[in-house]
Design an enzyme around this catalytic site. Sequence first.
Site, PDB file in Angstrom:
ATOM      1  N   SER A  26      27.054  17.115 -11.814  1.00 53.74           N
ATOM      2  CA  SER A  26      28.490  17.022 -11.603  1.00 53.74           C
ATOM      3  C   SER A  26      28.900  18.066 -10.578  1.00 53.74           C
ATOM      4  CB  SER A  26      29.228  17.293 -12.925  1.00 53.74           C
ATOM      5  OG  SER A  26      30.607  17.503 -12.724  1.00 53.74           O
ATOM      6  N   TYR A  41      30.506  21.742 -20.887  1.00 57.24           N
ATOM      7  CA  TYR A  41      30.233  20.762 -19.834  1.00 57.24           C
ATOM      8  C   TYR A  41      29.679  21.425 -18.571  1.00 57.24           C
ATOM      9  CZ  TYR A  41      30.716  16.881 -16.616  1.00 57.24           C
ATOM     10  OH  TYR A  41      30.452  15.905 -15.691  1.00 57.24           O
TER      11      TYR A  41
END
Length: 313
Positions: free
Chosen positions: A160, A172
């Site tokens: 990401s 995350y």
Amino acid sequence: MAADAGLSFMYRWFKNCNLVRNLSDKYVFITGCDSGFGNLLARRLVDRGMRVLAACYTEEGAWKLQQDTAYRLQTTLLDVTKTESIQAAAQWVRDQVGEQGLWALVNNAGVGLPGGPNEWLTKEDFVKVINVNLVGLIDVTLHMLPMVKKARGRVINVSSSGGRVAVIGGGYCVSKFGVEAFSDSIRRELHYFGVKVCIIEPGNYRTSILGKEGLEGHVRKLWKRLPQETRESYGEEYFRNYIAKVRNMVQSAEPRIREVTNSMEHAIVSRSPRIRYNPGLDAKLLYLPLAKLPTPVTDFILSRYLPRPADSV
């Protein structure tokens, strides 16, 4: 300048058109195919005639994917947080590919929540995300590597932009920074086996990674469970502003996820895949520049985006 630009364009065009031969004979194993990137990628590779082995988390997801592709692919169930489930999936893949090996492993399975301001979270909240996004990815890779090496194929890891610059608290970004490090290390180790490792670093796209309740509902639950002292230190205004920014982030997410699957597909079918792909304008124009700026400058910019707590100095 024009000549340089023309040569650069021709070079990229050649690399994009330089495809692997006999794609219809090659096996691809994709995790996280219930929805989102993995689901769309599986359907696109089936349309290319490739032999797709799709791993889904739920029976419903596997059944629907088979229906959507007219049963032109094979599915299995996989929970990447459980080694026994990964072992069973690896044996299933081994039975399918035989001596040919596995051309591409696509580690796509991931979750986005729990997430939010770090102080609002518990260790268990971090572990839930890291176990899926990082530890599960590593476990799947280690079980599949012998088959990938046999085919001299490639590993595609979905990271990401949050793996380049930490824009939100929780597990995350932590997990995606780990995916970057793991990918870098195995890429160098596997180079001599003829195996390529690619990293996909999407920007903010609209998928089901935030679950059914969504990020806003999740943050509201976090706020309610906080001790009174912590809530007072942040203040109601901080909470309202944070919710507004979360809502804006979700609403501005790019719905055209095909940009991401285009990158994933190129990494699979190109003879010259890139090491890193950065689909999304926000990835190219915001997150990557932020990651490359001096840390104090990045901190200054991102801190201006966050609300000011009640007890701030």
